[in-house]
Design an enzyme around this catalytic site. Structure first.
Site, PDB file in Angstrom:
ATOM      1  N   TYR A 164       0.842  -1.212   0.000  1.00 46.24           N
ATOM      2  CA  TYR A 164       0.000   0.000   0.000  1.00 46.24           C
ATOM      3  C   TYR A 164       0.873   1.258   0.000  1.00 46.24           C
ATOM      4  O   TYR A 164       0.621   2.188  -0.767  1.00 46.24           O
ATOM      5  CB  TYR A 164      -0.912  -0.040   1.226  1.00 46.24           C
ATOM      6  CG  TYR A 164      -1.957   1.054   1.285  1.00 46.24           C
ATOM      7  CD1 TYR A 164      -3.094   1.010   0.483  1.00 46.24           C
ATOM      8  CD2 TYR A 164      -1.817   2.122   2.167  1.00 46.24           C
ATOM      9  CE1 TYR A 164      -4.063   2.006   0.555  1.00 46.24           C
ATOM     10  CE2 TYR A 164      -2.783   3.114   2.251  1.00 46.24           C
ATOM     11  CZ  TYR A 164      -3.904   3.050   1.445  1.00 46.24           C
ATOM     12  OH  TYR A 164      -4.867   4.038   1.516  1.00 46.24           O
ATOM     13  N   LYS A 168       0.926   3.966  -3.034  1.00 46.03           N
ATOM     14  CA  LYS A 168       0.483   5.348  -2.820  1.00 46.03           C
ATOM     15  C   LYS A 168       1.610   6.337  -3.104  1.00 46.03           C
ATOM     16  O   LYS A 168       1.356   7.447  -3.611  1.00 46.03           O
ATOM     17  CB  LYS A 168      -0.074   5.514  -1.414  1.00 46.03           C
ATOM     18  CG  LYS A 168      -1.375   4.735  -1.173  1.00 46.03           C
ATOM     19  CD  LYS A 168      -2.493   5.193  -2.108  1.00 46.03           C
ATOM     20  CE  LYS A 168      -3.849   4.598  -1.753  1.00 46.03           C
ATOM     21  NZ  LYS A 168      -4.929   5.087  -2.614  1.00 46.03           N
TER      22      LYS A 168
END
Ligand SMILES: NC(=O)c1ccc[n+]([C@@H]2O[C@H](COP(=O)([O-])OP(=O)(O)OC[C@H]3O[C@@H](n4cnc5c(N)ncnc54)[C@H](O)[C@@H]3O)[C@@H](O)[C@H]2O)c1
Length: 273
Positions: A164, A168
């Site tokens: 993640y 991002k």
């Protein structure tokens, strides 16, 4: 007593997007839903895409199809994204604002992280944004506004969130490249980076009070956010009020980026003991 030089700007704040057509991915829940609702309230026409068919169906009560169209769209499938933009073209005549919002988190320490789970998150959170930005680039009218939803984790690492965090951080840089490529057409591209927001995606975290407590302790404003607060920033960035902003990375995390991310492995281990 009302100062005669201070007049209410409330009425001005409800037509900031009149005449604009917006495409929002992951629109059926949480931040995407709040952005869609706010954009409609500000006068935009919205094409809402999501994989959640039931969620999309319930959205149709928000506005008539003069203002809102929904389309099933998996952002990892390029033909779905192409179709989403085609709906905006055919129904509303063009696209001015795009919000690449669809995404989801995961948890797993590096040594235990399977390649399948890594790929699932990179596909959804980074490649899905790339596909959306690609078709936004091809479709948007000059002078438009492109928004990507990254995360505090784009700049703040967390144990157990490698995929993640990496995705991002990639979204933030992808957006800056988009700003460079699209600037000559007057299209702006900016990234919103929320801290902890109460949504379906974070219901698991909210079920562990120690996690929320650490978020709150680390944020100078000592609380989490509601989706409507992210929608306010998205509306500002989508509107002409932010006409000279591009390639910006906007943290909206109560100041949480000044601290450290909750120690998830320690908290989860304590739960197991
Ligand atoms: N909630 C938070 O604390 C938080 C913090 C930082 C960033 N974000 C980011 O905000 C975005 C929205 O998250 P949220 O918290 O509103 O989550 P959410 O789960 O409430 O909403 C996400 C929506 O995306 C949809 N979706 C999932 N996979 C999809 C796909 N392949 N194609 C299209 N749609 C898909 C889901 O059906 C859902 O409607 C995500 O990118 C997330 O990473 C959330």
């Amino acid at each position: 007593m009302t100062n005669r030089y201070c007049r209410s700007v409330t009425s001005q704040n409800f037509d900031r997007l009149t005449g604009k057509v917006a495409v929002v991915t992951g629109a059926a829940s949480g931040i995407g839903l709040a952005i869609t609702e706010k954009f409609l309230a500000e006068g935009a026409c919205v094409v809402a895409g999501d994989v959640d068919v039931a969620g999309l169906t319930s959205m149709t009560t928000l506005a008539s199809d003069r203002f809102l169209m929904t389309a099933v769209c998996d952002v990892t499938t390029e033909t779905d994204v192409e179709n989403l933009f085609a709906v905006a073209q055919s129904h509303f005549g063009g696209v001015d604002v795009v919000v690449a919002n669809a995404g989801a988190g995961t948890y797993g320490l590096l040594a235990d992280h399977t390649l399948e789970e890594w790929s699932r998150i990179i596909d959804l959170c980074l490649t899905g944004v790339f596909i959306t930005v690609k078709h936004a680039s091809k479709t948007m009218r000059d002078g438009g506004s492109l928004l990507t939803i990254a995360s505090l984790n784009a700049i703040q690492p967390s144990k157990g969130m490698a995929a993640y965090c990496a995705a991002k951080a990639g979204v933030a840089m992808l957006t800056r490249v988009a700003a460079m490529e699209l600037g000559e057409r007057g299209i702006r591209a900016n990234t919103i980076a929320p801290g902890l927001v109460r949504t379906n995606a974070t219901s698991g975290l909210f079920s562990v009070p120690a996690v929320v407590d650490e978020f709150v302790e680390n944020a100078p404003l000592s609380r989490h956010a509601e989706p409507s607060e992210i929608a306010e920033l998205a509306t500002f960035l989508a509107s002409d009020q932010s006409s000279f902003m591009s390639a910006s990375f906007l943290s909206i995390d109560g100041g949480g980026n000044t601290g450290r991310y909750p120690d998830l492995p320690r908290i989860f281990q304590a739960l197991d003991e």
